[in-house]
Design a protein around this motif. Structure first.
Motif, short mmCIF file in Angstrom:
data_model
loop_
_atom_site.label_atom_id
_atom_site.label_comp_id
_atom_site.label_asym_id
_atom_site.label_seq_id
_atom_site.Cartn_x
_atom_site.Cartn_y
_atom_site.Cartn_z
N CYS A 282 5.96 -12.59 0.62
CA CYS A 282 4.60 -12.72 1.13
C CYS A 282 4.10 -11.45 1.80
O CYS A 282 2.90 -11.20 1.86
CB CYS A 282 4.48 -13.92 2.08
N VAL A 283 5.01 -10.61 2.29
CA VAL A 283 4.58 -9.40 2.98
C VAL A 283 4.12 -8.34 1.99
O VAL A 283 3.23 -7.54 2.28
CB VAL A 283 5.73 -8.84 3.85
N VAL A 284 4.74 -8.33 0.82
CA VAL A 284 4.39 -7.30 -0.17
C VAL A 284 3.65 -7.89 -1.36
O VAL A 284 3.71 -7.35 -2.46
CB VAL A 284 5.65 -6.55 -0.65
N ALA A 285 2.94 -9.00 -1.12
CA ALA A 285 2.31 -9.74 -2.22
C ALA A 285 1.51 -8.84 -3.15
O ALA A 285 1.64 -8.92 -4.37
CB ALA A 285 1.41 -10.82 -1.63
N THR A 286 0.73 -7.93 -2.58
CA THR A 286 -0.15 -7.11 -3.43
C THR A 286 0.65 -6.22 -4.37
O THR A 286 0.18 -5.87 -5.45
CB THR A 286 -1.06 -6.23 -2.56
N ALA A 287 1.87 -5.84 -3.94
CA ALA A 287 2.64 -4.90 -4.76
C ALA A 287 3.51 -5.59 -5.80
O ALA A 287 4.11 -4.93 -6.64
CB ALA A 287 3.53 -4.06 -3.84
N LEU A 288 3.58 -6.95 -5.75
CA LEU A 288 4.48 -7.65 -6.67
C LEU A 288 3.96 -7.60 -8.10
O LEU A 288 2.75 -7.55 -8.32
CB LEU A 288 4.61 -9.12 -6.25
N PRO A 289 4.86 -7.62 -9.07
CA PRO A 289 4.41 -7.75 -10.46
C PRO A 289 3.87 -9.17 -10.70
O PRO A 289 4.24 -10.10 -9.97
CB PRO A 289 5.69 -7.51 -11.26
N ALA A 290 2.98 -9.33 -11.68
CA ALA A 290 2.37 -10.63 -11.93
C ALA A 290 3.45 -11.68 -12.17
O ALA A 290 4.34 -11.51 -12.99
CB ALA A 290 1.46 -10.53 -13.15
N SER A 291 3.40 -12.78 -11.40
CA SER A 291 4.40 -13.84 -11.49
C SER A 291 3.90 -15.01 -10.66
O SER A 291 2.91 -14.90 -9.94
CB SER A 291 5.74 -13.36 -10.94
N THR A 292 4.61 -16.14 -10.74
CA THR A 292 4.26 -17.26 -9.88
C THR A 292 4.39 -16.84 -8.43
O THR A 292 3.58 -17.18 -7.59
CB THR A 292 5.21 -18.45 -10.14
N GLN A 293 5.47 -16.06 -8.16
CA GLN A 293 5.69 -15.57 -6.80
C GLN A 293 4.47 -14.83 -6.29
O GLN A 293 4.03 -15.01 -5.17
CB GLN A 293 6.91 -14.65 -6.81
N LYS A 294 3.91 -14.00 -7.14
CA LYS A 294 2.74 -13.22 -6.73
C LYS A 294 1.56 -14.14 -6.45
O LYS A 294 0.86 -13.99 -5.45
CB LYS A 294 2.37 -12.21 -7.80
N ASP A 295 1.32 -15.13 -7.35
CA ASP A 295 0.17 -16.03 -7.17
C ASP A 295 0.29 -16.78 -5.85
O ASP A 295 -0.68 -16.89 -5.08
CB ASP A 295 0.10 -17.03 -8.33
N VAL A 296 1.50 -17.32 -5.60
CA VAL A 296 1.71 -18.12 -4.39
C VAL A 296 1.49 -17.29 -3.13
O VAL A 296 0.81 -17.72 -2.20
CB VAL A 296 3.15 -18.71 -4.41
N THR A 297 2.05 -16.09 -3.13
CA THR A 297 1.95 -15.28 -1.92
C THR A 297 0.55 -14.70 -1.74
O THR A 297 0.06 -14.59 -0.62
CB THR A 297 2.99 -14.14 -1.96
#
Lengths: 387, 300
Positions: A282-297
Motif C-alpha cells: 500500500c505504501v508503494v501502490a503507484t509504483a507497482l506493476p498492474a495487478s490485483t495488488q495494485k488495484d486494491v492498494t
C-alpha cells in the motif's frame, strides 16, 4: 474506608458484567476494534482507527454483509495493557461482538491472547511480533488469534536476501534502543549466519538522541558494504542526515519497514535520496506493476486521501487487512465465533494492503516475506521499486 | 569514500561531543538560574527547549517570517510561557516548601507536554539549518555548519550572562536573592520580581537551545524529559549553583558520551556519562565547581 472501597469496586465490576445489555441490534454484525488512538503509539492507532471507520462505511454503503450492517465498536487502549484487557472483556461480554480487530501494539496484543482463548473470540491483531500468534509452550499457533502485519523476521529476510543477491556480505547494523529497535536488532543478528552476513559493526543510539555522527564515524573507520538501520521516529531521519553530511553516501543505506512514510523523506531534506527499505504494497501502490495488488492498494490510497485529506501510512493498511478478513469470514459464517475462526484459518489468496494472505492451521500470520515486501529506493520525494 | 584515520575519528568525536554538550550546557544553565534564585529544580526546563523549537517552526516555517524576526519572537513567546509558569504555578502556592514547588514544576511540564501534543501532534518537525547543510571539512572531520551556531550561541549566552550578573543592577540583585533572599528583601529588592525574572531568563535560554538544536535533531513534543535529565546531570556534575560549572558539566557530559560511544560501545553511551557523574560526586560531593559551604546553606 478501604473495605468500603473494595465493596464498592466489587459491586461496580459485578454490575458491569451482570447488567443485561439491551442495545442488541439483530440487523447488524458487531465487530470490536482496539486501537492505541492516543498516547505514545498513536502514530499506529490513529491511522488504524481512521481506516477501520472508512472500511466499515464502505462495506455498509455497498449493502453490508449478507444484508446486515457492519457495526464497528472502537475503544482507545492508549497503548496500555490493562486498559486493553478491560476493553477486550467489555467488547466480548457487554457489546457481544462477533470478533475483535487490533490491538495496535505487540505488548497490548500479548496481554489479551489468553483471554481471547478463554472467551473463545477470534482476534485479528494489527501488531508485529510473531509471538502474538505463536504459543512458545505448546509450539503451536494460538487457536483464536491471527495477525496482519509483517514481522521483523520477514523484513530482515527481505533485506538480507536482497543484499545477498547484490553480493554484499560485509554489513554494519545500527539500531535504536527502544522495543522496536531491540526486536529488529535481535532478528538481524539471529538471521545473519543464515544469509552469510558478516556484521562488522553493531552500533546503537537512544530514541531521543540528537545526533548519530559518532556511531557513523566509527563505522566509517572500517567501511562495510552496506549499513542496515533499525529505528522509527525522528532518529531514522537524523541518522540519514548524518550519513549524508559525513559523505558516506557511497555505502548503501537500508532502513527497516518502519521507514514507510513520505513524511520521512520530506523531513530528511534531501538526505533520503537512494535509501533502500522493504515496504508493504500500500505504501508503494503507484509504483507497482498492474495487478490485483495494485488495484486494491490504489483504491485504498485514493479513498483515504479523499476522506481524511492526508496520505495513508503503512499502519492503516494493517487495519484494512484485519477488518476485511473479518468481514469475509462474517459473510461465510455469520456471527458464529467458532465459524469465523474456522473461516479465517481457511482464508486463501486474500489480496490485502500488505500482500497476499494464505492462512492455515500452522500459519496464522498469512504472509511470507516474498509477497509482503517490495524493496524500494527513495527517488526525489517518493518511494520507487528497486531493481 | 576514503577510509578515515583514527586521529580523524577522535577529532570527529570531539566536535560532535562539544556540540551536543553545548546543548546540555544550555539546559543546565536554565536549571541553575532558577535554582539560584528560588532553590527549586524546574523540571519544566526541557519543555522550554521543546517549545522553543516548535514555536520557531510555526513562526519561521508556517508563517514564513525571516530568521532574524522569528528567532527573537520565539524567544519572547517562550519567555512569556516562563513568566506564566511562575505566576500560575509557582507563586500562587500557599505556604510553599521547596518540595511542593518542585512538584508544581513537574505538573507544569506534564501539562506543557500535553498542550504541545494537542497543538503540534506527535510528528517531529524540522527547521532549515541557519547557514545551509553543506558540511565543512576540518582536518578530515566533518563540521555541520549548524554545529558552529550551537557552540557560538553557547559562547554568546555565557558572555551575556556574565555581563548581566556581574555588571548590571538587576543581575546583582538576582545574585543577592540567590545568596540570601531575606537580606535581599530587607535592602529593598523585590524578590518576587527576581523570581519572575529568573523564570523568564531560563525560558529564554531554553528557547534558544531549542531553536538551534532543531535543525540538527528535529523536534517533537516529548523530547523535553530526556533533555532535562541530561541538563540536570550536567548541572549536578558542574556543581549545582555554579554557572561555569554548568557549562563545564554540559561540555564534559557531551564529550564523554561521544568518546564512550565511539571508542567503547554505543549501547552504553548514556551509562558512561552517569558513571563519571557518580564518580565525581563520590570524590567531590558538591560537584566540580560547587562549594560545600554554599550547598550546606541551601534547603535542597
Amino acid at each position: 474506608m478501604k473495605k468500603h472501597m473494595f465493596i464498592f469496586l466489587g459491586a461496580l465490576i459485578a454490575f458491569s458484567f451482570i447488567l443485561p445489555y439491551t442495545t442488541f441490534a439483530a440487523d447488524s454484525y458487531k465487530v470490536g476494534a482496539l486501537f492505541a488512538v492516543t498516547g505514545r503509539a498513536s502514530f499506529l492507532g490513529d491511522p488504524e482507527k481512521k481506516t477501520a471507520v472508512m472500511v466499515a462505511e464502505l462495506i455498509n454503503k455497498a449493502g453490508g454483509i449478507n444484508g446486515k450492517k457492519l457495526e464497528l465498536i472502537i475503544y482507545d487502549t492508549e497503548g496500555d495493557a490493562t486498559k486493553t484487557m478491560l476493553f477486550f472483556k467489555k467488547l466480548v461480554n457487554q457489546d457481544k461482538v462477533c470478533a475483535v480487530i487490533g490491538p495496535s501494539l505487540s505488548g497490548t496484543s500479548l496481554a489479551i491472547v489468553d483471554e481471547a482463548k478463554k472467551l473463545k473470540t477470534p482476534l485479528v491483531s494489527c501488531a508485529a511480533s510473531y509471538k502474538i500468534v505463536y504459543d512458545a509452550k505448546t509450539k503451536k499457533q494460538r487457536k483464536w488469534v491471527f495477525k496482519t502485519p509483517q514481522t521483523d523476521t520477514m523484513a530482515v529476510e527481505a533485506i538480507y536476501s536482497y543484499l545477498k543477491k547484490r553480493g554484499i556480505n560485509k554489513i554494519a547494523i545500527m539500531s535504536v534502543t527502544s522495543g522496536y529497535g531491540k526486536s529488529g536488532h535481535g532478528e538481524l543478528v539471529r538471521l545473519a549466519p543464515k544469509y552469510g552476513m558478516d556484521i562488522i559493526a553493531d552500533e546503537k543510539y537512544g530514541p531521543k538522541d540528537q545526533d548519530m555522527t559518532v556511531q557513523l564515524t566509527k563505522i566509517k573507520g572500517n567501511p562495510p558494504q552496506a549499513i542496515v538501520n533499525w529505528s522509527i521516529g525522528p532518529t531514522q531521519v537524523v541518522v540519514l542526515r548524518n550519513w549524508k553530511a559525513l559523505g558516506m553516501t557511497s555505502i548503501p543505506f537500508y532502513q527497516s519497514h518502519g521507514f514507510g512514510s513520505r513524511k520521512n523523506i520530506k523531513l530528511a531534506a534531501g538526505a533520503a535520496e537512494g535509501v533502500l527499505s522493504p515496504l508493504g504494497g500500500c505504501v508503494v501502490a503507484t509504483a507497482l506493476p498492474a495487478s490485483t495488488q495494485k488495484d486494491v492498494t490504489m483504491k485504498y490510497n485514493k479513498d483515504y486521501q479523499a476522506k481524511y485529506n492526508e496520505p495513508i501510512s503503512t499502519f492503516g493498511g494493517h487495519a484494512w487487512d484485519a477488518l476485511y478478513l473479518v468481514a469475509n469470514a462474517l459473510k461465510a459464517a455469520g456471527c458464529d465465533k467458532e465459524g469465523i475462526r474456522n473461516e479465517l484459518e481457511k482464508t486463501q489468496n486474500f489480496v490485502g494492503q500488505h500482500g497476499v494472505f494464505n492462512f492455515s492451521p500452522d500459519n496464522h500470520i498469512g504472509l511470507t516475506w516474498q509477497d509482503a515486501f517490495y524493496m524500494t529506493v527513495v527517488k526525489g520525494d517518493d518511494f520507487t521499486l528497486a531493481d | 569514500m576514503e577510509k578515515i584515520t583514527f586521529a580523524t575519528q577522535l577529532l570527529q568525536y570531539l566536535i560532535t561531543g562539544l556540540t551536543i554538550g553545548s546543548i546540555y550546557a544550555m539546559v543546565a544553565l536554565g536549571f541553575i538560574i532558577i535554582y539560584n534564585v528560588t532553590e527549586i529544580i524546574n523540571f519544566a526546563q526541557g519543555e522550554f527547549v521543546v517549545l522553543g523549537g516548535l514555536v520557531m517552526v510555526v513562526f519561521h516555517v508556517s508563517a514564513g517570517l525571516p530568521l532574524v524576526i522569528a528567532f527573537p519572537a520565539t524567544v519572547v513567546l517562550v519567555m512569556l510561557v516562563g513568566i506564566l509558569l511562575d505566576r500560575l504555578a509557582i507563586r500562587p502556592i500557599r505556604k510553599p516548601s521547596v518540595l511542593t514547588l518542585i512538584i508544581a514544576t513537574i505538573a507544569a511540564s506534564i501539562l506543557m507536554k500535553g498542550v504541545a501534543m494537542v497543538i503540534w501532534g506527535k510528528d517531529p518537525f524540522d527547521l532549515q539549518a541557519f547557514s545551509g547543510r553543506d558540511p565543512i571539512s576540518f582536518f578530515g572531520a566533518i563540521i555541520q555548519p549548524q554545529y558552529l551556531w550551537v557552540i557560538g550561541f553557547l559562547i554568546l549566552i555565557t558572555i551575556s550572562l556574565s555581563i548581566f550578573f556581574n555588571s548590571t543592577i538587576i543581575g546583582k540583585a538576582m545574585r543577592a536573592c540567590a545568596d540570601n533572599p531575606d537580606a535581599a528583601s530587607l535592602v529593598g529588592i523585590d524578590t518576587k520580581k527576581m523570581i519572575l525574572l529568573s523564570f523568564a531568563l531560563s525560558a529564554a535560554i531554553g528557547a534558544i537551545a531549542g531553536i538551534i538544536v532543531t535543525p540538527i535533531s528535529l523536534m517533537e513534543y516529548d523530547r523535553g524529559v530526556s533533555l532535562a535529565i541530561k541538563g540536570f546531570g550536567a548541572a549536578i556534575l558542574g556543581g549545582l549553583g555554579s554557572f561555569p560549572g554548568a557549562i563545564l558539566g554540559g561540555l564534559i557530559m557531551g564529550t564523554i558520551e561521544s568518546f564512550g560511544a565511539g571508542l567503547i560501545s554505543s549501547a552504553y553511551k548514556d551509562a558512561f556519562a552517569l558513571i563519571v557523574l557518580l564518580a565525581v560526586l563520590f570524590f567531590k560531593p558538591s560537584g566540580l565547581l560547587g562549594s560545600v559551604e554554599i550547598s550546606k546553606m541551601k534547603r535542597f
